[in-house]
Design a protein around this motif. Structure first.
Motif, PDB file in Angstrom:
ATOM      1  N   LEU A 173      -6.518   3.346   2.092  1.00 18.23           N
ATOM      2  CA  LEU A 173      -6.742   2.141   2.892  1.00 18.23           C
ATOM      3  C   LEU A 173      -8.233   1.840   3.024  1.00 18.23           C
ATOM      4  O   LEU A 173      -8.661   0.690   2.882  1.00 18.23           O
ATOM      5  CB  LEU A 173      -6.100   2.318   4.268  1.00 18.23           C
ATOM      6  CG  LEU A 173      -5.859   1.077   5.085  1.00 18.23           C
ATOM      7  CD1 LEU A 173      -5.037   0.057   4.323  1.00 18.23           C
ATOM      8  CD2 LEU A 173      -5.151   1.447   6.377  1.00 18.23           C
ATOM      9  N   ILE A 174      -9.040   2.850   3.258  1.00 14.60           N
ATOM     10  CA  ILE A 174     -10.496   2.674   3.363  1.00 14.60           C
ATOM     11  C   ILE A 174     -11.074   2.221   2.034  1.00 14.60           C
ATOM     12  O   ILE A 174     -11.966   1.373   1.981  1.00 14.60           O
ATOM     13  CB  ILE A 174     -11.154   3.969   3.879  1.00 14.60           C
ATOM     14  CG1 ILE A 174     -10.817   4.145   5.366  1.00 14.60           C
ATOM     15  CG2 ILE A 174     -12.665   3.948   3.669  1.00 14.60           C
ATOM     16  CD1 ILE A 174     -11.198   5.480   5.949  1.00 14.60           C
ATOM     17  N   ALA A 175     -10.552   2.726   0.928  1.00 12.34           N
ATOM     18  CA  ALA A 175     -11.007   2.282  -0.395  1.00 12.34           C
ATOM     19  C   ALA A 175     -10.675   0.806  -0.608  1.00 12.34           C
ATOM     20  O   ALA A 175     -11.479   0.051  -1.157  1.00 12.34           O
ATOM     21  CB  ALA A 175     -10.380   3.140  -1.484  1.00 12.34           C
ATOM     22  N   ALA A 176      -9.500   0.377  -0.153  1.00 14.23           N
ATOM     23  CA  ALA A 176      -9.117  -1.037  -0.275  1.00 14.23           C
ATOM     24  C   ALA A 176     -10.017  -1.915   0.585  1.00 14.23           C
ATOM     25  O   ALA A 176     -10.412  -3.006   0.169  1.00 14.23           O
ATOM     26  CB  ALA A 176      -7.658  -1.222   0.124  1.00 14.23           C
ATOM     27  N   ILE A 177     -10.370  -1.452   1.768  1.00 14.44           N
ATOM     28  CA  ILE A 177     -11.274  -2.199   2.656  1.00 14.44           C
ATOM     29  C   ILE A 177     -12.653  -2.296   2.020  1.00 14.44           C
ATOM     30  O   ILE A 177     -13.284  -3.355   2.044  1.00 14.44           O
ATOM     31  CB  ILE A 177     -11.348  -1.531   4.042  1.00 14.44           C
ATOM     32  CG1 ILE A 177     -10.025  -1.673   4.774  1.00 14.44           C
ATOM     33  CG2 ILE A 177     -12.494  -2.122   4.864  1.00 14.44           C
ATOM     34  CD1 ILE A 177      -9.910  -0.818   6.009  1.00 14.44           C
ATOM     35  N   LYS A 178     -13.112  -1.207   1.437  1.00 16.23           N
ATOM     36  CA  LYS A 178     -14.427  -1.219   0.789  1.00 16.23           C
ATOM     37  C   LYS A 178     -14.456  -2.254  -0.329  1.00 16.23           C
ATOM     38  O   LYS A 178     -15.409  -3.010  -0.466  1.00 16.23           O
ATOM     39  CB  LYS A 178     -14.753   0.163   0.230  1.00 16.23           C
ATOM     40  CG  LYS A 178     -16.088   0.226  -0.490  1.00 16.23           C
ATOM     41  CD  LYS A 178     -16.379   1.617  -1.010  1.00 16.23           C
ATOM     42  CE  LYS A 178     -17.712   1.658  -1.732  1.00 16.23           C
ATOM     43  NZ  LYS A 178     -18.019   2.979  -2.249  1.00 16.23           N
ATOM     44  N   TYR A 193       0.823  -1.215   0.000  1.00 16.64           N
ATOM     45  CA  TYR A 193       0.000   0.000   0.000  1.00 16.64           C
ATOM     46  C   TYR A 193       0.855   1.263   0.000  1.00 16.64           C
ATOM     47  O   TYR A 193       0.340   2.376   0.031  1.00 16.64           O
ATOM     48  CB  TYR A 193      -0.950   0.022   1.203  1.00 16.64           C
ATOM     49  CG  TYR A 193      -2.059  -0.981   1.082  1.00 16.64           C
ATOM     50  CD1 TYR A 193      -3.095  -0.796   0.168  1.00 16.64           C
ATOM     51  CD2 TYR A 193      -2.070  -2.116   1.866  1.00 16.64           C
ATOM     52  CE1 TYR A 193      -4.105  -1.725   0.045  1.00 16.64           C
ATOM     53  CE2 TYR A 193      -3.085  -3.048   1.754  1.00 16.64           C
ATOM     54  CZ  TYR A 193      -4.094  -2.844   0.844  1.00 16.64           C
ATOM     55  OH  TYR A 193      -5.094  -3.761   0.715  1.00 16.64           O
ATOM     56  N   ASN A 194       2.187   1.081   0.030  1.00 13.46           N
ATOM     57  CA  ASN A 194       3.130   2.191  -0.002  1.00 13.46           C
ATOM     58  C   ASN A 194       2.858   3.179   1.138  1.00 13.46           C
ATOM     59  O   ASN A 194       2.740   4.384   0.920  1.00 13.46           O
ATOM     60  CB  ASN A 194       3.096   2.893  -1.369  1.00 13.46           C
ATOM     61  CG  ASN A 194       4.283   3.815  -1.554  1.00 13.46           C
ATOM     62  OD1 ASN A 194       5.317   3.621  -0.926  1.00 13.46           O
ATOM     63  ND2 ASN A 194       4.113   4.821  -2.395  1.00 13.46           N
ATOM     64  N   ILE A 195       2.758   2.620   2.348  1.00 12.38           N
ATOM     65  CA  ILE A 195       2.509   3.479   3.515  1.00 12.38           C
ATOM     66  C   ILE A 195       3.530   3.177   4.608  1.00 12.38           C
ATOM     67  O   ILE A 195       4.115   2.102   4.652  1.00 12.38           O
ATOM     68  CB  ILE A 195       1.078   3.304   4.075  1.00 12.38           C
ATOM     69  CG1 ILE A 195       0.788   1.852   4.430  1.00 12.38           C
ATOM     70  CG2 ILE A 195       0.047   3.831   3.127  1.00 12.38           C
ATOM     71  CD1 ILE A 195      -0.568   1.656   5.086  1.00 12.38           C
TER      72      ILE A 195
END
Length: 185
Positions: free
Chosen positions: A44-49, A23-25
């Protein structure tokens, strides 16, 4: 990335070092209060969604981040409420069913039947000395699921102790077992 639904309206996200790289974080990006923090959390929230079908956009979130010794990070996201109630909310508690059989073919047949009718169930498969355990979970389990499970395997309630005992003593085979095994039918 591991996502656990906790009591109330909180989710715990565990990121390993490989998740941090993919995630490059960095921990500093999440724990700070900069524009980069907002961007990182949005990604991150978009990936969780996408992966969990859990929409947190539009929610007021309380975010707590803790570094892990392996270079990863643990995040706790708590929803503080939102005016938009049309979105899926974090469930307060998942329900579990345990299906157990000595015959893998019965477990495969069970998974095939469950996938045809309920393709969104979460599941994990374990094995110990020729005995298979399928742990099925969802926000809300239909009573018909128990009927289907009872046709192919011994059915049991699955509380925290049973899940912990299974994870500790049984060999883990796979997550998303219902979908994966149904394709073997």
């Amino acid at each position: 990335m591991q996502i656990d639904m906790l009591a109330g309206n909180t989710i715990k996200i565990t990121l390993g070092i490989t998740d941090m790289y993919s995630y490059n974080i960095r921990y500093e990006d999440i724990a700070g209060r900069s524009d980069n923090t907002k961007l990182t959390l949005s990604r991150l929230i978009a990936a969780i969604k996408e992966s969990e079908n859990l929409d947190l956009s539009g929610e007021r979130l309380l975010v707590e981040a803790f570094p892990k010794s392996d270079g990863g990070c643990m995040l706790y996201l708590s929803c503080l409420g939102s005016a938009n109630t049309g979105k899926r909310k974090i469930p307060s508690k998942a329900e579990y069913i345990l299906a157990q059989s000595e015959c893998l073919n019965d477990i495969i047949s069970l998974c095939h039947q469950l996938y045809k009718k309920y393709n969104s169930l979460e599941s994990s498969l374990y094995r110990l000395q020729g005995n298979y355990r399928l742990i099925i979970s969802a926000c809300s389990l239909s009573p018909f699921i128990r009927v289907i499970v009872n046709e192919f395997a011994e059915i049991g309630n699955c509380n925290d102790i049973i899940r912990s005992e299974t994870a500790e003593h049984y060999s883990f085979i796979c997550d998303n077992a219902i979908e994966k095994l149904s394709k073997l039918f």
